[in-house]
Write a protein that holds these residues in place. Sequence first.
Motif, PDB file in Angstrom:
ATOM      1  N   TYR A   8       0.848  -1.180   0.000  1.00 62.22           N
ATOM      2  CA  TYR A   8       0.000   0.000   0.000  1.00 62.22           C
ATOM      3  C   TYR A   8       0.890   1.238   0.000  1.00 62.22           C
ATOM      4  CZ  TYR A   8      -3.281   3.501   1.906  1.00 62.22           C
ATOM      5  OH  TYR A   8      -4.042   4.619   2.113  1.00 62.22           O
ATOM      6  N   HIS A   9       0.640   2.144  -0.949  1.00 57.51           N
ATOM      7  CA  HIS A   9       1.428   3.361  -1.076  1.00 57.51           C
ATOM      8  C   HIS A   9       0.514   4.572  -0.898  1.00 57.51           C
ATOM      9  CE1 HIS A   9       4.960   1.155  -2.481  1.00 57.51           C
ATOM     10  NE2 HIS A   9       4.164   0.490  -3.304  1.00 57.51           N
ATOM     11  N   PRO A  10       0.356   5.079   0.323  1.00 60.70           N
ATOM     12  CA  PRO A  10      -0.456   6.286   0.523  1.00 60.70           C
ATOM     13  C   PRO A  10       0.072   7.422  -0.342  1.00 60.70           C
ATOM     14  CG  PRO A  10       0.150   5.288   2.632  1.00 60.70           C
ATOM     15  CD  PRO A  10       0.955   4.581   1.579  1.00 60.70           C
ATOM     16  N   GLY A  11      -0.835   8.186  -0.891  1.00 66.00           N
ATOM     17  CA  GLY A  11      -0.440   9.258  -1.790  1.00 66.00           C
ATOM     18  C   GLY A  11      -0.462   8.844  -3.243  1.00 66.00           C
ATOM     19  N   GLN A  12      -0.470   7.520  -3.489  1.00 71.84           N
ATOM     20  CA  GLN A  12      -0.531   7.004  -4.859  1.00 71.84           C
ATOM     21  C   GLN A  12      -1.903   6.398  -5.166  1.00 71.84           C
ATOM     22  OE1 GLN A  12       2.254   7.172  -7.080  1.00 71.84           O
ATOM     23  NE2 GLN A  12       3.038   8.498  -5.453  1.00 71.84           N
ATOM     24  N   ARG A  47     -10.071   2.612  -2.168  1.00 71.94           N
ATOM     25  CA  ARG A  47      -9.839   1.813  -3.368  1.00 71.94           C
ATOM     26  C   ARG A  47      -8.928   0.626  -3.048  1.00 71.94           C
ATOM     27  NH1 ARG A  47     -10.089   2.133  -8.906  1.00 71.94           N
ATOM     28  NH2 ARG A  47      -8.364   1.178 -10.080  1.00 71.94           N
ATOM     29  N   PHE A  48      -7.854   0.883  -2.306  1.00 76.13           N
ATOM     30  CA  PHE A  48      -6.944  -0.205  -1.960  1.00 76.13           C
ATOM     31  C   PHE A  48      -7.612  -1.188  -1.004  1.00 76.13           C
ATOM     32  CE2 PHE A  48      -3.590  -2.370   0.290  1.00 76.13           C
ATOM     33  CZ  PHE A  48      -2.680  -2.670  -0.714  1.00 76.13           C
ATOM     34  N   ALA A  49      -8.301  -0.671   0.003  1.00 76.71           N
ATOM     35  CA  ALA A  49      -8.957  -1.557   0.970  1.00 76.71           C
ATOM     36  C   ALA A  49     -10.008  -2.430   0.289  1.00 76.71           C
ATOM     37  CB  ALA A  49      -9.588  -0.737   2.093  1.00 76.71           C
ATOM     38  N   ALA A  50     -10.718  -1.867  -0.700  1.00 80.91           N
ATOM     39  CA  ALA A  50     -11.724  -2.648  -1.422  1.00 80.91           C
ATOM     40  C   ALA A  50     -11.072  -3.781  -2.206  1.00 80.91           C
ATOM     41  CB  ALA A  50     -12.520  -1.735  -2.351  1.00 80.91           C
TER      42      ALA A  50
END
Length: 282
Positions: free
Chosen positions: A114-118, A123-126
């Motif tokens: 997981y890359h916060p800011g990208q 969306r990632f958690a889904a």
Amino acid sequence: MRHLTILYRGPLASCDYDCPYCPFAKRRDTPEQLRADRTALERFTEWVAAQDHPVSVLFTPWGEGLVRSWYRRALVRLSHLPHVERAAIQTNLSHRTSWTADADLDTLALWTTYHPGQVEHERFAAKCRDLAARGVRFSVGVVGQPEHLDAARRLRADLPEGVYLWVNAAEGRTYTDAEAAGWQALDPLFSYSRRPHPSRGLPCRTGDTVVSVDGDGTVRRCHFVPAVLGNLYDGSFREALRPRGCPLAECDCHIGYVHLEATGLYDVFRGGLLERIPHGAP
């Protein structure tokens, strides 16, 4: 021959993310470079398919592989080969996940980051919830940048129960005990990543039962030791396989030090070594 673990890294270097802390050299691959990567990967997949001994594969591309159809096809094919025990890849999870329905989920695994800011949190958690619902085996990780701690805590709270969240120490960063405690609370194994591991002369499985392979088939003991053992496709590497100590002073990357015998991490990650899932995790 014994079981062989291969870390494969072809010429692919393009990524759909541009993380400022990423140590990898990024480029925009030309159509010719993409065709070369596809050809190299297909050749490697054919080699694995032709073997008569157990093999496990972890793809560690410089760029993002799963946005390319040939990486998805390779993983699906490898997952169905009876002598392949694990087919895994490091990925930012930006791709669609429906392709995993074609794979053997007893063999396929994903090492996701997981890359916060990208990418937006939801969306990632889904995507993670979708993988869990499909029964895909995967881990989730973050880089221990101080500004990402709150995002990592939020993600941990939203991940499906039982999904392991790992934390990589940020490149070149020294953590105070107080700083490390925040990351340790998320990842009980963060202490292994916090500091480089002394390695010179210590027994390491790389060069014996673990090797690194590039797109030309050049075999090295690992990604971090440049000495060449031989070539995959002419079989010359096999006579060079043997137990050996590490020639480097220290090892600071998980895909390297996990194979150092002194770390004991083969027991910690038993059954989930390539996808970075500790033993006992669902």
